[in-house]
Scaffold this active site. Structure first.
Site, short mmCIF file in Angstrom:
data_model
loop_
_atom_site.label_atom_id
_atom_site.label_comp_id
_atom_site.label_asym_id
_atom_site.label_seq_id
_atom_site.Cartn_x
_atom_site.Cartn_y
_atom_site.Cartn_z
N ASP A 1 0.82 -1.21 0.00
CA ASP A 1 0.00 0.00 0.00
C ASP A 1 0.86 1.26 0.00
O ASP A 1 1.48 1.58 1.01
CB ASP A 1 -0.91 -0.05 1.24
CG ASP A 1 -1.75 1.20 1.41
OD1 ASP A 1 -2.03 1.86 0.39
OD2 ASP A 1 -2.13 1.50 2.55
N ASP B 1 -2.05 5.74 -5.14
CA ASP B 1 -2.31 4.84 -4.02
C ASP B 1 -2.69 3.45 -4.50
O ASP B 1 -3.79 3.23 -5.00
CB ASP B 1 -3.44 5.44 -3.16
CG ASP B 1 -3.66 4.68 -1.86
OD1 ASP B 1 -3.03 3.63 -1.66
OD2 ASP B 1 -4.48 5.14 -1.05
#
EC number: 3.4.23.5
Length: 410
Positions: free
Chosen positions: A97, A293
């Site tokens: 992430d 992201d």
């Protein structure tokens, strides 16, 4: 004078002393949101219970600015890979992430009422010869409660390699990570991943823990301090993609990489010039900030602007924050253009419309979602997997920049 054979041997040794790219296959899974929708569950109560943050609004001692980003992203995370923690490695599936900076996995010492812990792999320090106790408590606040536990230190293997595969891996020694003993609500019960491996900057790390990639850089485990993602957007395609540590692979893209400087070293944040929906609508007028992201599958923007976008493409509200479009209309939808660094990045409707199964039928969902991130971190747009799937993405810590190139279709 050295003979040709000796020269070849020396060259071979020099070549072997350099670090190869570390490759982590990514698998694609059904998101938490889709899993809960399929079984008739709802995440709306979670979403409505106030600020839903990946991490608490706590400040780093180096800054007075609070740093936050939204857990709502994890409801839509779709790609994970394997790592190992400990010696010998205990394997975990994690979301890599870029929108957070901590590593955490469930602990063998999780609370008896933590249902999510029951259905995931758990770290057991007693089974690791390289474990070092830390014991500092950590707390990550979410809208429905908090994920909490304590910090520990151990060796992280990427990838796990407990299957004795021939793929080259690395071992990041003395890595601080979170052992989660309590996970909030039912959200993580539906998660196909065990934990999160954050790849953002240290600025947003809870408890100021050194992120895995920063530790890897300090230990000089890769030639270049970069990592890159290829995401396979074929719903049936496996592997789901590949994460490369230490380099790029031109087989995954065509054309040249175009780079944007990071504007704030917290998330992988860049400046976006504007966003256009065909010739009908312009958003992000005058420019805005966006973060790249990998922890969310969607392309996210401020609520009011995304409402305009959904209207422009003819999407109507479904449930749980999703918008639906009749599948027969997808081919006639407008192209969406994101202008970054003066260059237009196209998203054709087949790239921003997601075909999913619901109740035995195929429905078409908008890949856009509205979410307001308050100042000082926000407002922000979030370029998730809807965008990254179309554009091979390079995260360059040596030069603090993000690169994009057209991804190939395998």
């Amino acid at each position: 004078m050295k003979t040709p054979g000796v020269l070849l041997l020396i060259l071979g040794l020099l070549a072997s002393s350099s670090f190869a790219i570390i490759r982590i296959p990514l698998r694609k899974f059904t998101s938490i949101r889709r899993t809960m929708t399929e079984v008739g569950g709802s995440v709306e109560d979670l979403i409505l219970k106030g600020p839903i943050t990946k991490y608490s609004m706590q400040s780093s001692p180096k800054t007075t600015e609070p740093v936050s980003e939204l857990l709502k992203n994890y409801l839509d995370a779709q790609y994970y890979g394997d790592i190992g923690i400990g010696t010998p490695p205990q394997c975990f599936t994690v979301v890599f992430d870029t929108g957070s900076s901590n590593l955490w996995v469930p602990s063998i010492h999780c609370k008896i009422l933590d249902i999510a812990c029951w259905v995931h792999h758990k770290y057991n320090s007693d089974k690791s010869s390289t474990y070092v106790k830390n014991g500092t408590s950590f707390d990550i606040h979410y809208g429905s409660g908090s994920l909490s536990g304590y910090l520990s230190q151990d060796t992280v293997s990427v990838p796990c390699k407990s299957d004795q595969s021939k793929a080259r891996g690395i071992k990041v020694e003395k890595q601080i990570f979170g052992e989660a003993t309590k996970q909030p609500g039912i959200v993580f019960v539906a998660a196909k991943f065990d934990g999160i491996l954050g790849m953002g900057y240290p600025h947003i790390s809870v408890n100021n823990v050194l992120p895995v990639f920063d530790n890897l850089m300090q230990q000089k485990l890769v030639d270049k301090n970069i990592f890159s993602f290829y995401l396979n957007r074929d719903p049936e395609g496996q592997p789901g993609g590949e994460l490369m540590l230490g380099g790029t692979d031109s087989k995954y893209y065509h054309g040249e990489l175009s780079y944007l400087n990071v504007t704030r070293k917290a998330y992988w944040q860049v400046h976006m010039d504007q966003l256009e929906v065909g010739n009908e609508l312009t958003l992000c007028k005058g420019g805005c900030e966006a973060i790249v992201d990998t922890g969310t599958s969607l392309l996210v923007g401020p609520v009011e602007e995304v409402k305009e976008l959904q209207k422009a493409i003819g999407a109507v509200p479904l449930i749980q924050g999703e918008y639906m479009i009749p599948c027969e209309k997808v081919s006639s939808l407008p192209t969406v253009y994101l202008k970054l660094g003066g260059k237009n990045y196209e998203l054709h409707p087949d790239k921003y419309i997601l075909k999913v199964s619901q109740g035995g039928k195929t429905i078409c969902l908008s890949g856009f979602m509205g979410m307001d991130i308050p100042p000082p971190s926000g407002p922000l747009w979030i370029l998730g997997d809807v965008f990254i799937g179309s554009y091979y993405t390079v995260f360059d810590r040596d030069n603090n920049r993000v690169g994009f190139a057209n991804a190939v279709v395998l």
